[in-house]
Design a protein around this motif. Structure first.
Motif, short mmCIF file in Angstrom:
data_model
loop_
_atom_site.label_atom_id
_atom_site.label_comp_id
_atom_site.label_asym_id
_atom_site.label_seq_id
_atom_site.Cartn_x
_atom_site.Cartn_y
_atom_site.Cartn_z
N ILE A 144 -2.48 8.22 88.57
CA ILE A 144 -3.56 7.86 87.81
C ILE A 144 -2.86 6.68 87.01
N PHE A 145 -3.26 5.54 86.57
CA PHE A 145 -2.69 4.40 85.82
C PHE A 145 -3.73 4.19 84.77
N ILE A 146 -3.20 4.59 83.60
CA ILE A 146 -4.03 4.48 82.28
C ILE A 146 -3.69 3.56 81.40
N GLY A 147 -4.47 2.70 80.74
CA GLY A 147 -3.96 1.78 79.78
C GLY A 147 -3.88 2.31 78.65
N ASP A 148 -3.21 1.54 77.70
CA ASP A 148 -2.63 1.81 76.28
C ASP A 148 -3.79 2.48 75.18
N GLY A 149 -4.96 2.02 75.46
CA GLY A 149 -5.93 2.49 74.38
C GLY A 149 -6.87 1.35 73.81
N GLY A 150 -6.26 0.16 74.19
CA GLY A 150 -6.96 -1.16 73.93
C GLY A 150 -6.27 -1.73 72.46
N ARG A 151 -7.22 -2.64 72.20
CA ARG A 151 -6.73 -3.47 70.94
C ARG A 151 -5.57 -4.12 71.36
N ALA A 152 -4.77 -4.81 70.09
CA ALA A 152 -3.91 -5.54 70.43
C ALA A 152 -2.39 -4.88 69.89
N GLY A 153 -1.47 -5.11 70.69
CA GLY A 153 -0.27 -4.69 70.16
C GLY A 153 -0.03 -3.11 70.38
N ASP A 154 -0.87 -2.50 70.88
CA ASP A 154 -0.96 -0.95 70.96
C ASP A 154 -0.35 -0.35 69.59
N PRO A 155 -1.59 -0.48 68.61
CA PRO A 155 -1.34 -0.32 67.11
C PRO A 155 -1.37 1.51 66.86
N PHE A 156 -1.46 1.98 67.80
CA PHE A 156 -1.84 3.36 67.59
C PHE A 156 -0.32 4.37 67.25
N GLY A 157 -0.36 4.98 65.87
CA GLY A 157 0.71 5.45 65.52
C GLY A 157 1.86 4.91 65.27
N LYS A 158 3.14 5.54 65.13
CA LYS A 158 4.45 4.97 64.54
C LYS A 158 5.04 4.08 65.90
N PHE A 159 4.86 4.40 67.02
CA PHE A 159 5.62 3.56 68.02
C PHE A 159 4.59 3.19 69.24
N GLY A 160 3.14 3.25 68.87
CA GLY A 160 2.29 3.08 69.81
C GLY A 160 2.01 4.16 71.04
N ASN A 161 0.87 4.39 71.30
CA ASN A 161 0.64 4.94 72.65
C ASN A 161 1.57 5.04 74.01
N SER A 162 1.82 4.12 74.29
CA SER A 162 2.86 3.83 75.43
C SER A 162 4.10 4.34 75.33
N GLN A 163 4.68 4.57 74.03
CA GLN A 163 5.89 5.14 74.02
C GLN A 163 5.86 6.58 73.47
N ASN A 164 4.52 6.96 73.45
CA ASN A 164 4.43 8.38 72.82
C ASN A 164 3.72 9.11 74.12
N LYS A 165 4.94 10.34 74.41
CA LYS A 165 4.65 11.07 75.50
C LYS A 165 3.79 12.23 75.35
N SER A 166 3.19 12.29 74.10
CA SER A 166 2.25 13.45 73.93
C SER A 166 0.85 12.97 74.09
N THR A 167 0.52 11.70 74.51
CA THR A 167 -0.75 11.34 74.68
C THR A 167 -0.75 10.90 76.49
N LEU A 168 -1.80 10.55 76.99
CA LEU A 168 -1.85 10.21 78.19
C LEU A 168 -2.07 8.59 78.62
N LEU A 169 -2.45 8.19 77.20
CA LEU A 169 -2.52 6.58 77.39
C LEU A 169 -1.27 5.66 77.54
N GLY A 170 -1.51 4.67 78.29
CA GLY A 170 -0.18 3.81 78.46
C GLY A 170 0.97 4.50 79.21
N LYS A 171 0.16 5.16 80.38
CA LYS A 171 0.91 6.21 81.24
C LYS A 171 0.75 5.97 82.78
#
Length: 777
Positions: free
Chosen positions: A353-380
């Protein structure tokens, strides 16, 4: 009337004409068409490499238009002709006769026989170069009658060829092809023509020139297309609105959807809205059909992506049981874009399953963004096991998932650091060696500068938001030594396109030149692109794909234009490639088309790729496919659709099927109601693409007199029957006389060519004619 070429000799010489008129017409009509050409066989298809070397026409064993069976046929004809010679004549003339006969095997056979131009009859003998023709006349001029005697009346041919054989000028006017590049034998030695013969053609800028075949149209943002993988050659095509349709191997669509989630799917008619029904996948190992779908929903005003499981309906193999939906996974989407949207079953049997980073520009979620955060399924990229889930959790975690034992990480994660992967595929592997089998390639949509293609591996970090392509996006994160990201196999700047659509590595049968070529595109620019792996260095070489010229794509049903917005790619059960586009990027616009990718430079050996679809039980009605873009392009290229069908009422059937339908209806005491002015072609041989014209007037079928009937009238008939144009109009009952019970209903028919039917043309009153025989078109 005919939609396919016939040699001009047999049709003309069945009638009594003045000999000098026939000779003049013969010489005039058999002049070669001047202009550029490309490899093409007399069956209107590209040449090929025979599976076994030819025995007789050996010079065409590596590449040409004959298989072993055709080669043997040419050989038998040669030896039959040579029975007329003694040893001296055999030694003198055998080489000329052999060379002339073998030109049906030449990769340029269509040009040598003038078969490419629909406005001219096909030659009965190949075009020779002037000097070669003179040599032939000097040594073996009297063999001409032997080459043509089996194509018509021997006596009439004897009279004609006798005149030609006595005059060098007339002889070579008949045989010579004025184009010195393509005449035989110059065509064999022309370096420009033979340098890359059989290879994918490139334009001066190195762009690979391919062609297309339109296979489906009228879709609303077609986002995904998969095959049934059960021998039926069925397709399942998903629209963004939430419909999934079943298409059969012949292009027909079942009128009832395979799945209808339009009430649940969250989308809008806005151009470019990324929400909606995004993907479908079938379980490859299940004994019963289980389908998995990926779509956007709104739950308590919260946008989510949902992965669901559906079972096949027990009553219809072409419908899912809508009541069987089981939610496998839901992920909250913080924004309406970057929804990802890919489902794949790997060769290991797990669902990816291929899921996007959650949207908006530049993955602004959290300190490192969703994609680098392995505690979320977004960007994975997720990997789950959906087998044996009937009684417990909807899925299990594969024991070798890379982060299953890492504290704080989601165990479903297979790879991370992705932005918005749009369209991924699994390599089937090289057909011979199996090399590359199981590799997973994805297109990852970029931010401001670069789009990329990635090769997905277990535990891989693909760099977002630290990197975009090969370039740093977040410089602080990019300098982090722990990033250890995997670089793309290819990235391109936004001057080439702004939204990558991942594709497939071609592993099909029909186009051997494309084997190993990864074909993908860009949604915004409409570019088609390719990558070819260098197995020695591991690097991927880029080539753009462009459409071949009108001449390059001059094959039946092929076109060289497509709608700009490339949404997705697909492959059929045999590995042939397709892509899905639209002219209007809105979920409600019926502007979507599916195209098949075709290499016009070379095909597989005839018969090698033949597939007979398994039967499908149909409940409901079939909606037959009628190409739109294709017919326009074919009309422009003057190519006949001799495999098309014939319209009758609202059902599309062949002439033979039409007769069977009428027979059945008469047996029931009913008769199908036809429109006045309907036409049909009646062929004594049962051919569907040529025959006498019959017209339906005043509740009966009658014939059409041919004294004023022209090509323009033929074109009117052809368009009624679903063909693009008439290739020839034969007079004096060439295609057979009508039965005495069939009345002559129309005479003196003169058309401008744009009328809807023959009754709109200038003509005599219905039933009035000055004909004494039942002869017609």
């Amino acid at each position: 009337m005919t939609q396919r070429r016939n040699p001009i000799f047999p049709s003309i010489l069945q009638h009594t004409f003045y000999p000098h008129f026939v000779l003049h017409l013969l010489l005039l009509s058999l002049q070669a068409w001047w202009g550029c050409c490309h490899p093409q066989c007399l069956d209107y298809k590209p040449p090929f490499e025979p599976r076994q070397p030819l025995v007789f026409c050996k010079e065409y064993s590596k590449f040409g238009c004959c298989d072993v069976e055709k080669d043997e046929e040419v050989s038998l004809r040669f030896y039959k002709i040579m029975e007329n010679f003694d040893h001296t004549g055999y030694m003198t003339c055998g080489k000329y006769i052999r060379n002339i006969l073998c030109q049906v095997c030449s990769p340029y056979a269509a040009h040598l026989y003038d078969a490419e131009d629909a406005n001219t009859p096909m030659r009965i003998l190949p075009g020779l170069c002037g000097e070669y023709c003179s040599d032939y006349w000097q040594h073996c001029r009297y063999t001409l009658s032997l080459l043509v005697e089996d194509l018509g009346s021997p006596l009439q041919f004897a009279n004609l060829t006798a005149k030609l054989e006595e005059d060098l000028r007339e002889f070579c006017n008949f045989l010579e092809l004025k184009d010195k590049q393509y005449c035989y034998p110059n065509v064999l030695t022309n370096a420009e023509l033979n340098a890359n013969l059989g290879l994918v053609r490139e334009d001066p800028k190195g762009c690979l020139e391919l062609c297309l075949q339109e296979v489906v149209n009228g879709l609303r943002n077609p986002v995904a297309m998969i095959h049934a993988d059960d021998g039926t050659q069925r397709f399942f095509i998903a629209e963004q609105l939430g419909y999934v349709w079943v298409y059969l191997a012949n292009g027909s669509r079942i009128d009832r959807p395979f799945l209808n989630l339009t009430e649940a799917v969250l989308t809008s008619p806005w151009a470019g809205d990324e929400r909606g029904f995004l993907c479908i996948a079938l379980h490859p190992r299940s004994k019963i059909v289980i389908s998995y779908v990926y779509y956007s929903v709104s739950v308590k005003k919260e946008e989510r992506i949902r992965i669901s499981e559906f079972m096949l309906s027990p009553h219809d193999e072409n419908q899912l049981d809508h009541s069987s939906e089981r939610t496998i996974l839901e992920v909250v989407e913080p924004a309406s874009n970057h929804n990802g949207g890919q489902l794949l079953f790997g060769h290991d049997g797990y669902l990816y399953i291929f899921i996007g980073d959650g949207g908006r520009a530049g993955d602004p979620f959290g300190k490192f963004g969703n994609s680098q955060n392995k505690s979320t399924l977004l960007g994975k990229v997720l990997r789950i096991d959906v087998d044996d889930n009937d009684d417990g959790a909807p899925y299990n975690i594969p024991s070798d998932n890379p982060f299953i034992r890492e504290k704080g990480s989601k165990p479903e994660i297979y790879a991370y650091g992705v932005r918005n992967m749009w369209r991924c595929s699994i390599d089937r592997g090289d057909p011979a060696s199996g090399a590359g089998r199981g590799r997973m390639l994805c297109g990852d949509v970029g931010q401001n500068k670069f789009e990329e293609i990635d090769l997905i591996v277990k535990g891989g970090n693909y760099g977002w938001r630290a990197k975009e392509g090969f370039s740093c996006y977040d410089r602080k994160l990019c300098k982090n030594s722990s990033l250890d990201d995997i670089l793309p196999i290819f990235a391109y700047p936004h001057k080439l396109g702004k939204s990558v659509t991942g594709g497939y590595i071609y592993r099909g049968c029909q186009m051997p030149n494309l084997n190993g070529l990864y074909i993908f595109g860009d949604f915004m620019s409409g570019r088609l692109m390719s990558l070819k792996e260098n197995v020695t260095t591991g690097e991927w070489q880029y080539n753009e794909i462009c459409m071949g010229s009108d001449q390059t794509c001059r094959f039946p049903k092929l076109i060289n234009t497509y709608y700009k917005y490339i949404i997705s790619f697909a492959e059929d059960e045999a590995g042939e490639l397709y892509f899905l586009t639209t002219g209007v990027p809105s979920a409600t616009a019926k502007a979507g088309v599916v195209y098949k990718i075709v290499d016009p430079s070379r095909r597989a050996t005839p018969g090698k790729c033949s597939i007979k679809p398994s039967p499908v039980k149909i409940k409901g009605k079939l909606i037959h496919f009628h190409p739109k873009e294709g017919k326009k392009a074919l009309f422009r290229n003057k190519i006949s659709l001799f495999e098309d069908k014939v319209w009758l009422g609202e059902k599309l059937e062949t002439n033979r099927e039409i007769n069977q339908v009428h027979k059945r209806l008469r047996g029931r005491g009913r008769r199908r109601k036809l429109r006045t002015g309907s036409v049909r072609l009646v062929s004594a041989n049962g051919l569907t693409d040529r025959g006498r014209v019959e017209i339906y007037i005043q509740n009966e079928w009658g014939t059409v007199c041919d004294d004023l009937f022209s090509r323009r009238a033929g074109d009117v008939v052809c368009r009624q029957l679903g063909f693009t144009t008439a290739l020839a109009v034969m007079k004096r009952a060439v295609l057979g006389e009508a039965k005495t019970s069939v009345r002559i209903l129309l005479d003196d028919v003169e058309c401008e060519g744009e009328e809807r039917n023959l009754l709109e043309c200038k003509r005599s009153r219905v039933g009035r004619h000055n004909f004494s025989v039942n002869a017609d078109k």
